[in-house]
Design a protein around this motif. Sequence first.
Motif, PDB file in Angstrom:
ATOM      1  N   ASN A 170     -22.930   3.943  19.939  1.00  0.00           N
ATOM      2  CA  ASN A 170     -24.227   4.220  20.572  1.00  0.00           C
ATOM      3  C   ASN A 170     -25.374   4.056  19.575  1.00  0.00           C
ATOM      4  O   ASN A 170     -26.439   3.537  19.926  1.00  0.00           O
ATOM      5  CB  ASN A 170     -24.232   5.634  21.161  1.00  0.00           C
ATOM      6  N   SER A 171     -25.144   4.492  18.340  1.00  0.00           N
ATOM      7  CA  SER A 171     -26.195   4.386  17.313  1.00  0.00           C
ATOM      8  C   SER A 171     -26.546   2.922  17.046  1.00  0.00           C
ATOM      9  O   SER A 171     -27.716   2.577  16.848  1.00  0.00           O
ATOM     10  CB  SER A 171     -25.744   5.041  15.998  1.00  0.00           C
ATOM     11  N   ILE A 172     -25.528   2.074  17.032  1.00  0.00           N
ATOM     12  CA  ILE A 172     -25.747   0.635  16.793  1.00  0.00           C
ATOM     13  C   ILE A 172     -26.648   0.057  17.883  1.00  0.00           C
ATOM     14  O   ILE A 172     -27.628  -0.651  17.593  1.00  0.00           O
ATOM     15  CB  ILE A 172     -24.391  -0.113  16.732  1.00  0.00           C
ATOM     16  N   ASP A 173     -26.350   0.392  19.137  1.00  0.00           N
ATOM     17  CA  ASP A 173     -27.161  -0.148  20.247  1.00  0.00           C
ATOM     18  C   ASP A 173     -28.566   0.455  20.282  1.00  0.00           C
ATOM     19  O   ASP A 173     -29.542  -0.264  20.542  1.00  0.00           O
ATOM     20  CB  ASP A 173     -26.449   0.084  21.587  1.00  0.00           C
ATOM     21  N   VAL A 174     -28.661   1.753  20.011  1.00  0.00           N
ATOM     22  CA  VAL A 174     -29.997   2.378  20.010  1.00  0.00           C
ATOM     23  C   VAL A 174     -30.839   1.795  18.874  1.00  0.00           C
ATOM     24  O   VAL A 174     -32.034   1.524  19.037  1.00  0.00           O
ATOM     25  CB  VAL A 174     -29.910   3.925  19.885  1.00  0.00           C
ATOM     26  N   ASN A 175     -30.200   1.547  17.736  1.00  0.00           N
ATOM     27  CA  ASN A 175     -30.917   0.940  16.609  1.00  0.00           C
ATOM     28  C   ASN A 175     -31.473  -0.436  17.005  1.00  0.00           C
ATOM     29  O   ASN A 175     -32.631  -0.756  16.729  1.00  0.00           O
ATOM     30  CB  ASN A 175     -29.979   0.812  15.405  1.00  0.00           C
ATOM     31  N   THR A 176     -30.654  -1.216  17.691  1.00  0.00           N
ATOM     32  CA  THR A 176     -31.118  -2.540  18.152  1.00  0.00           C
ATOM     33  C   THR A 176     -32.295  -2.386  19.107  1.00  0.00           C
ATOM     34  O   THR A 176     -33.312  -3.076  18.987  1.00  0.00           O
ATOM     35  CB  THR A 176     -29.962  -3.297  18.854  1.00  0.00           C
ATOM     36  N   GLN A 177     -32.145  -1.437  20.065  1.00  0.00           N
ATOM     37  CA  GLN A 177     -33.224  -1.219  21.044  1.00  0.00           C
ATOM     38  C   GLN A 177     -34.507  -0.748  20.354  1.00  0.00           C
ATOM     39  O   GLN A 177     -35.610  -1.169  20.733  1.00  0.00           O
ATOM     40  CB  GLN A 177     -32.781  -0.193  22.089  1.00  0.00           C
ATOM     41  N   ASN A 178     -34.351   0.108  19.340  1.00  0.00           N
ATOM     42  CA  ASN A 178     -35.523   0.588  18.599  1.00  0.00           C
ATOM     43  C   ASN A 178     -36.250  -0.569  17.916  1.00  0.00           C
ATOM     44  O   ASN A 178     -37.489  -0.615  17.885  1.00  0.00           O
ATOM     45  CB  ASN A 178     -35.112   1.602  17.525  1.00  0.00           C
ATOM     46  N   ILE A 179     -35.474  -1.498  17.373  1.00  0.00           N
ATOM     47  CA  ILE A 179     -36.090  -2.631  16.682  1.00  0.00           C
ATOM     48  C   ILE A 179     -36.786  -3.551  17.688  1.00  0.00           C
ATOM     49  O   ILE A 179     -37.892  -4.033  17.436  1.00  0.00           O
ATOM     50  CB  ILE A 179     -35.049  -3.388  15.828  1.00  0.00           C
ATOM     51  N   VAL A 180     -36.152  -3.756  18.842  1.00  0.00           N
ATOM     52  CA  VAL A 180     -36.786  -4.557  19.899  1.00  0.00           C
ATOM     53  C   VAL A 180     -38.138  -3.928  20.271  1.00  0.00           C
ATOM     54  O   VAL A 180     -39.156  -4.618  20.348  1.00  0.00           O
ATOM     55  CB  VAL A 180     -35.870  -4.680  21.143  1.00  0.00           C
ATOM     56  N   SER A 181     -38.131  -2.596  20.476  1.00  0.00           N
ATOM     57  CA  SER A 181     -39.383  -1.900  20.841  1.00  0.00           C
ATOM     58  C   SER A 181     -40.422  -2.020  19.738  1.00  0.00           C
ATOM     59  O   SER A 181     -41.607  -2.249  20.005  1.00  0.00           O
ATOM     60  CB  SER A 181     -39.117  -0.415  21.094  1.00  0.00           C
ATOM     61  N   LYS A 182     -39.968  -1.862  18.502  1.00  0.00           N
ATOM     62  CA  LYS A 182     -40.888  -1.943  17.358  1.00  0.00           C
ATOM     63  C   LYS A 182     -41.548  -3.325  17.302  1.00  0.00           C
ATOM     64  O   LYS A 182     -42.752  -3.445  17.085  1.00  0.00           O
ATOM     65  CB  LYS A 182     -40.108  -1.684  16.057  1.00  0.00           C
ATOM     66  N   LEU A 183     -40.743  -4.359  17.539  1.00  0.00           N
ATOM     67  CA  LEU A 183     -41.292  -5.721  17.488  1.00  0.00           C
ATOM     68  C   LEU A 183     -42.250  -5.963  18.649  1.00  0.00           C
ATOM     69  O   LEU A 183     -43.325  -6.540  18.472  1.00  0.00           O
ATOM     70  CB  LEU A 183     -40.165  -6.756  17.506  1.00  0.00           C
ATOM     71  N   LYS A 184     -41.855  -5.492  19.850  1.00  0.00           N
ATOM     72  CA  LYS A 184     -42.707  -5.708  21.031  1.00  0.00           C
ATOM     73  C   LYS A 184     -44.077  -5.052  20.879  1.00  0.00           C
ATOM     74  O   LYS A 184     -45.072  -5.543  21.401  1.00  0.00           O
ATOM     75  CB  LYS A 184     -42.024  -5.137  22.276  1.00  0.00           C
ATOM     76  N   SER A 185     -44.100  -3.917  20.173  1.00  0.00           N
ATOM     77  CA  SER A 185     -45.374  -3.192  20.044  1.00  0.00           C
ATOM     78  C   SER A 185     -46.073  -3.488  18.719  1.00  0.00           C
ATOM     79  O   SER A 185     -47.103  -2.892  18.407  1.00  0.00           O
ATOM     80  CB  SER A 185     -45.129  -1.685  20.192  1.00  0.00           C
ATOM     81  N   SER A 186     -45.519  -4.402  17.941  1.00  0.00           N
ATOM     82  CA  SER A 186     -46.095  -4.698  16.631  1.00  0.00           C
ATOM     83  C   SER A 186     -47.416  -5.455  16.773  1.00  0.00           C
ATOM     84  O   SER A 186     -47.471  -6.559  17.324  1.00  0.00           O
ATOM     85  CB  SER A 186     -45.099  -5.530  15.814  1.00  0.00           C
ATOM     86  N   GLU A 187     -48.474  -4.850  16.264  1.00  0.00           N
ATOM     87  CA  GLU A 187     -49.809  -5.451  16.357  1.00  0.00           C
ATOM     88  C   GLU A 187     -50.155  -6.177  15.060  1.00  0.00           C
ATOM     89  O   GLU A 187     -49.674  -5.799  14.001  1.00  0.00           O
ATOM     90  CB  GLU A 187     -50.848  -4.359  16.652  1.00  0.00           C
ATOM     91  N   PRO A 188     -50.988  -7.196  15.101  1.00  0.00           N
ATOM     92  CA  PRO A 188     -51.620  -7.724  16.317  1.00  0.00           C
ATOM     93  C   PRO A 188     -50.867  -8.911  16.929  1.00  0.00           C
ATOM     94  O   PRO A 188     -51.093  -9.251  18.091  1.00  0.00           O
ATOM     95  CB  PRO A 188     -52.978  -8.197  15.793  1.00  0.00           C
ATOM     96  N   ILE A 189     -50.002  -9.544  16.187  1.00  0.00           N
ATOM     97  CA  ILE A 189     -49.484 -10.852  16.606  1.00  0.00           C
ATOM     98  C   ILE A 189     -48.394 -10.780  17.672  1.00  0.00           C
ATOM     99  O   ILE A 189     -48.484 -11.401  18.726  1.00  0.00           O
ATOM    100  CB  ILE A 189     -49.010 -11.652  15.367  1.00  0.00           C
ATOM    101  N   LEU A 190     -47.335  -9.986  17.404  1.00  0.00           N
ATOM    102  CA  LEU A 190     -46.188 -10.000  18.322  1.00  0.00           C
ATOM    103  C   LEU A 190     -46.527  -9.375  19.677  1.00  0.00           C
ATOM    104  O   LEU A 190     -46.177  -9.926  20.730  1.00  0.00           O
ATOM    105  CB  LEU A 190     -44.983  -9.293  17.689  1.00  0.00           C
TER     106      LEU A 190
END
Length: 217
Positions: A170-190
Amino acid sequence: MTSLIISLLILVCTLAAMASEENSGITADLGMKNLMEGNARFVSGNSIHPDQSVADRRAELVTSQHPFAVIVTCSDSRVPPEIVFDQGLGDIFVVRTAGEVMDNVTLGTIEYAVDHLNVQLVLVLGHDGCGAVEAAVAGGENPGHIGSLVEAIKPAVDVAKGMKGDLLNNSIDVNTQNIVSKLKSSEPILSLAVKQGNLKILGARYRLDSGVVKVME
Ligand SMILES: [Zn+2]
């Protein structure tokens, strides 16, 4: 007059050709299709090792690159993206750190691919038995700079502790999801590229035993 029109037509065609060379011309959906087809070849032992010819592909890439996807994955020696997706030179733009941990330097690397190379797809690939996530699950002190990695993964472990099932998995998948969220909300470019519909960011999991990449919902 006729020659002026012909000259203008040539100019327009040249500009159109230049514009089409600015990116791979491969959308996020087509990019995912390419990756999944390559993974299926790898899984079944039918890799074709594309785009690795000396005469054609290597020469073609001397002056420019037009990768169709960014792969963000672990440095783990068992998860080399070019092999598991059966891709070649110039096909994928790869960012690897232990546990796919992101900092400003890796974010800048992804931004370069999106902003300068016009890549429309980012795939974050976690994997079975990730040692970096294991270390975060185990907790305790870690020597040198390893502690920074573990600290970055800990929030995923904290979330996974509240979930049913295997804590590491579960930690492996949550870590992946956290990184996806971090990238999606990364300002200003992504975040802007996602908002404008020019970029898709997805998560996936690599199975060590079967070689299968499964995309997360
Ligand atoms: Zn790993």
